[in-house]
Motif scaffolding. Structure first.
Motif, PDB file in Angstrom:
ATOM      1  N   LYS A 172      15.404  10.175 -12.228  1.00  0.00           N
ATOM      2  CA  LYS A 172      14.633  11.371 -10.763  1.00  0.00           C
ATOM      3  C   LYS A 172      15.931  11.624 -10.252  1.00  0.00           C
ATOM      4  O   LYS A 172      15.331  12.378  -9.690  1.00  0.00           O
ATOM      5  CB  LYS A 172      14.465   9.461 -10.580  1.00  0.00           C
ATOM      6  CG  LYS A 172      12.431   9.337 -10.776  1.00  0.00           C
ATOM      7  CD  LYS A 172      12.326   7.982  -9.924  1.00  0.00           C
ATOM      8  CE  LYS A 172      10.856   7.410 -10.533  1.00  0.00           C
ATOM      9  NZ  LYS A 172      11.133   6.425 -11.925  1.00  0.00           N
ATOM     10  N   GLY A 197      10.123  18.898 -18.438  1.00  0.00           N
ATOM     11  CA  GLY A 197      10.193  18.656 -19.408  1.00  0.00           C
ATOM     12  C   GLY A 197      10.862  18.696 -20.180  1.00  0.00           C
ATOM     13  O   GLY A 197      12.210  17.581 -21.236  1.00  0.00           O
ATOM     14  N   ILE A 214      11.610  14.651 -22.343  1.00  0.00           N
ATOM     15  CA  ILE A 214      10.654  14.354 -22.038  1.00  0.00           C
ATOM     16  C   ILE A 214       9.480  15.213 -21.718  1.00  0.00           C
ATOM     17  O   ILE A 214       9.264  16.479 -21.690  1.00  0.00           O
ATOM     18  CB  ILE A 214      10.554  13.638 -20.709  1.00  0.00           C
ATOM     19  CG1 ILE A 214      10.953  13.978 -19.175  1.00  0.00           C
ATOM     20  CG2 ILE A 214      12.044  12.633 -21.457  1.00  0.00           C
ATOM     21  CD1 ILE A 214      10.532  12.689 -18.278  1.00  0.00           C
ATOM     22  N   SER A 215       8.070  14.581 -21.514  1.00  0.00           N
ATOM     23  CA  SER A 215       6.629  15.656 -21.632  1.00  0.00           C
ATOM     24  C   SER A 215       6.604  15.988 -19.996  1.00  0.00           C
ATOM     25  O   SER A 215       6.914  15.532 -19.276  1.00  0.00           O
ATOM     26  CB  SER A 215       5.338  14.292 -22.060  1.00  0.00           C
ATOM     27  OG  SER A 215       5.713  13.657 -21.641  1.00  0.00           O
ATOM     28  N   ARG A 216       5.210  16.313 -19.888  1.00  0.00           N
ATOM     29  CA  ARG A 216       4.653  17.535 -18.440  1.00  0.00           C
ATOM     30  C   ARG A 216       4.803  16.265 -17.764  1.00  0.00           C
ATOM     31  O   ARG A 216       4.318  16.020 -16.600  1.00  0.00           O
ATOM     32  CB  ARG A 216       4.110  18.170 -18.503  1.00  0.00           C
ATOM     33  CG  ARG A 216       4.577  19.196 -18.728  1.00  0.00           C
ATOM     34  CD  ARG A 216       3.881  20.886 -18.532  1.00  0.00           C
ATOM     35  NE  ARG A 216       3.279  21.002 -19.826  1.00  0.00           N
ATOM     36  CZ  ARG A 216       2.133  21.643 -19.375  1.00  0.00           C
ATOM     37  NH1 ARG A 216       2.133  22.721 -18.800  1.00  0.00           N
ATOM     38  NH2 ARG A 216       1.101  21.539 -20.907  1.00  0.00           N
ATOM     39  N   ALA A 244       5.140  13.130 -18.136  1.00  0.00           N
ATOM     40  CA  ALA A 244       6.262  11.901 -17.364  1.00  0.00           C
ATOM     41  C   ALA A 244       6.650  12.549 -16.158  1.00  0.00           C
ATOM     42  O   ALA A 244       7.157  11.778 -15.987  1.00  0.00           O
ATOM     43  CB  ALA A 244       7.009  11.866 -18.616  1.00  0.00           C
ATOM     44  N   SER A 272       5.505  14.542 -14.223  1.00  0.00           N
ATOM     45  CA  SER A 272       4.920  14.168 -13.357  1.00  0.00           C
ATOM     46  C   SER A 272       4.267  12.835 -12.709  1.00  0.00           C
ATOM     47  O   SER A 272       4.585  12.325 -11.455  1.00  0.00           O
ATOM     48  CB  SER A 272       3.298  14.762 -13.734  1.00  0.00           C
ATOM     49  OG  SER A 272       2.339  14.314 -12.872  1.00  0.00           O
ATOM     50  N   LYS A 273       4.492  11.781 -13.987  1.00  0.00           N
ATOM     51  CA  LYS A 273       5.188  10.791 -13.145  1.00  0.00           C
ATOM     52  C   LYS A 273       6.095  10.289 -11.671  1.00  0.00           C
ATOM     53  O   LYS A 273       6.100   9.836 -10.976  1.00  0.00           O
ATOM     54  CB  LYS A 273       4.542   9.346 -14.721  1.00  0.00           C
ATOM     55  CG  LYS A 273       4.689   8.004 -14.141  1.00  0.00           C
ATOM     56  CD  LYS A 273       4.868   6.939 -15.555  1.00  0.00           C
ATOM     57  CE  LYS A 273       4.895   5.639 -14.974  1.00  0.00           C
ATOM     58  NZ  LYS A 273       4.595   5.232 -16.180  1.00  0.00           N
ATOM     59  N   HIS A 274       7.061  10.648 -12.536  1.00  0.00           N
ATOM     60  CA  HIS A 274       8.777  10.858 -12.616  1.00  0.00           C
ATOM     61  C   HIS A 274       8.828  11.374 -10.426  1.00  0.00           C
ATOM     62  O   HIS A 274       9.247  10.820  -9.617  1.00  0.00           O
ATOM     63  CB  HIS A 274       9.824  11.391 -12.566  1.00  0.00           C
ATOM     64  CG  HIS A 274      10.268  10.055 -13.836  1.00  0.00           C
ATOM     65  ND1 HIS A 274      10.647   9.476 -14.053  1.00  0.00           N
ATOM     66  CD2 HIS A 274      10.537  10.829 -15.392  1.00  0.00           C
ATOM     67  CE1 HIS A 274      11.239   8.604 -14.455  1.00  0.00           C
ATOM     68  NE2 HIS A 274      10.503   9.575 -16.004  1.00  0.00           N
TER      69      HIS A 274
END
Length: 324
Positions: A12, A31, A36-38, A40, A42-44
Motif C-alpha cells: 500500500k 499491477g 499483482i492483478s488489477r 488486487a 483495487s483492493k489495496h
C-alpha cells in the motif's frame, strides 16, 4: 506497531508513492509494476482510502489522488539532524511508540508518522490523523531537573513550535494555554506531554505534537474550528521535511534552555504570543466555570485571570480554556 504489521502495509505504501505525484496511474500499470492483478490493486486502493486519502478512479485513465502528496523522507531529515529519527509511516501513536521503546533510545530521539490509527490529544481525545496531510511528531526527552520541573513543558514547547515556523516565514501564529497553537482563532496544532517514569532525579518524558498542514476534512468532523499551515503560508508552504527539520532543531534548543532556566525563561515570550491576552475567557473545571479577562501566565506556567475578585491563578490538570 509490530514489524509484521508494518510489512503487510508495504505494498500500500509503495502504491501511495506512485500516486503521490497527483497524476493518473492505471490499475493495469500498477499491477504490472508490483506483480499483482488489477483486482488486487483495487483492493489495496480501498484499504488506502481508509487512511483518509481521497483517490478518484476514472474509467480509461485509472487512479488519481485528489491532490499530490508531499511525503516525508527519513534520509533527508536524518542528514540534517543530530538525533536518531524513525519514520514509521503507519503507526498507532507516535507518543505511545516512544513510551514503549524509550529504554534503548538516547534523549532527543524522534518518531514521525504519516498516519496514526490511535492519535490522541489532551484528556484522551482522538486526534484526526489522515495520511500525509498533517504532521505527527514525538520526541523522547530525559529531563534532568526532574518531574516537578515538567509542569510548564508544553508551554515552552509551544514557544519552540512558533520559533520553528516563524523561522520558515510563518506569521500571526498564537498560543492557547496550556498546549495549543492557534491561527486566526482556530486550532493549528496540539501538544501532549506524557511521562513514563522517574529514575533518580530524572523524568522520562515523551512530547508529542499534531500539526495540521493541509488537512481536507469537513469542519464538522472535528469539535472545534481548525486551521491548516497551508493557510498560514498562503499556498507557499515549505516541504514537510523542512518543517520537521526546523521543529527538531527548535525543540532541542528550547529543551536545553528549559533545563537551565525552567519556565521562567519563557514567560515573557509566551505572553507575547498569547491568543487570549486581554480577552474575555472562561475556564471550565468539571461542573464549575470561572469567567474573567486573560492575563497570560505566571512564572510557574499557571493561567492568570482578572476576575471580580482580582487576579486569580489556575494551574494545569483538568482545566479547559474557552473564549467567553
Amino acid at each position: 506497531m509490530s514489524e509484521n504489521k508494518y510489512k503487510q502495509h508495504t505494498l500500500k505504501l509503495e502504491i501511495i508513492k506512485q500516486l503521490s505525484d497527483g497524476q493518473f496511474h492505471s490499475g493495469e500499470e500498477l499491477g504490472e509494476q508490483f506483480g499483482i492483478s488489477r483486482a488486487a490493486i483495487s483492493k489495496h486502493i480501498k484499504g488506502i482510502q481508509q487512511w483518509g486519502i481521497t483517490i478518484h478512479r476514472v474509467q480509461g485513465k485509472g487512479y488519481q489522488l485528489s491532490q499530490p502528496l508531499d511525503l516525508l523522507n527519513a534520509e533527508v531529515i536524518q542528514q540534517a539532524s543530530s538525533v536518531p529519527i524513525e519514520l514509521i509511516p503507519i503507526i498507532d501513536s507516535t507518543n505511545q511508540y516512544l513510551l514503549n521503546t524509550m529504554g534503548d533510545k538516547p534523549s532527543g530521539s524522534v518518531c514521525i508518522a504519516e498516519y496514526q490509527s490511535q492519535g490522541r490529544g489532551r484528556r484522551g481525545r482522538q486526534w484526526q490523523s489522515p495520511y500525509g496531510s498533517n504532521l505527527y511528531f514525538s520526541m523522547y526527552w530525559k529531563l534532568e531537573s526532574g518531574v516537578a520541573a515538567a509542569m510548564g513543558l508544553s508551554l515552552a514547547i509551544g514557544v519552540a513550535i512558533v520559533d520553528a515556523l516563524q523561522g520558515l516565514g510563518a506569521q500571526d501564529i498564537k498560543l492557547k494555554w496550556p498546549n495549543d497553537l492557534y491561527y486566526q482563532d482556530k486550532k493549528l496544532a496540539g501538544i501532549l506531554v506524557e511521562m513514563s517514569a522517574q529514575t533518580g532525579g530524572e523524568a522520562h518524558l515523551v512530547i508529542g505534537m499534531g500539526l495540521n498542514i493541509d488537512m481536507q476534512i469537513d469542519q464538522e468532523v472535528i469539535e472545534q474550528p481548525w486551521a491548516n499551515l497551508n493557510q498560514v503560508f498562503q499556498g507557499a508552504l515549505p516541504s514537510r521535511n523542512e518543517i520537521v527539520i526546523a521543529l527538531i532543531q527548535a525543540w532541542h534548543t528550547v529543551l536545553e534552555q528549559y533545563e537551565v532556566q525552567g519556565m521562567q525563561g519563557f514567560v515573557e515570550r509566551w505572553n507575547a504570543l498569547d491568543n487570549f491576552k486581554d480577552k474575555p475567557i472562561k475556564l471550565i473545571m468539571g461542573d464549575k466555570e470561572v469567567h474573567g479577562i486573560g492575563k497570560g501566565i505566571n512564572a510557574q506556567g499557571g493561567i492568570v485571570l482578572q476576575t471580580e475578585q482580582g487576579l486569580e491563578t489556575y494551574v494545569g490538570g483538568e482545566i479547559s480554556l474557552r473564549k467567553a
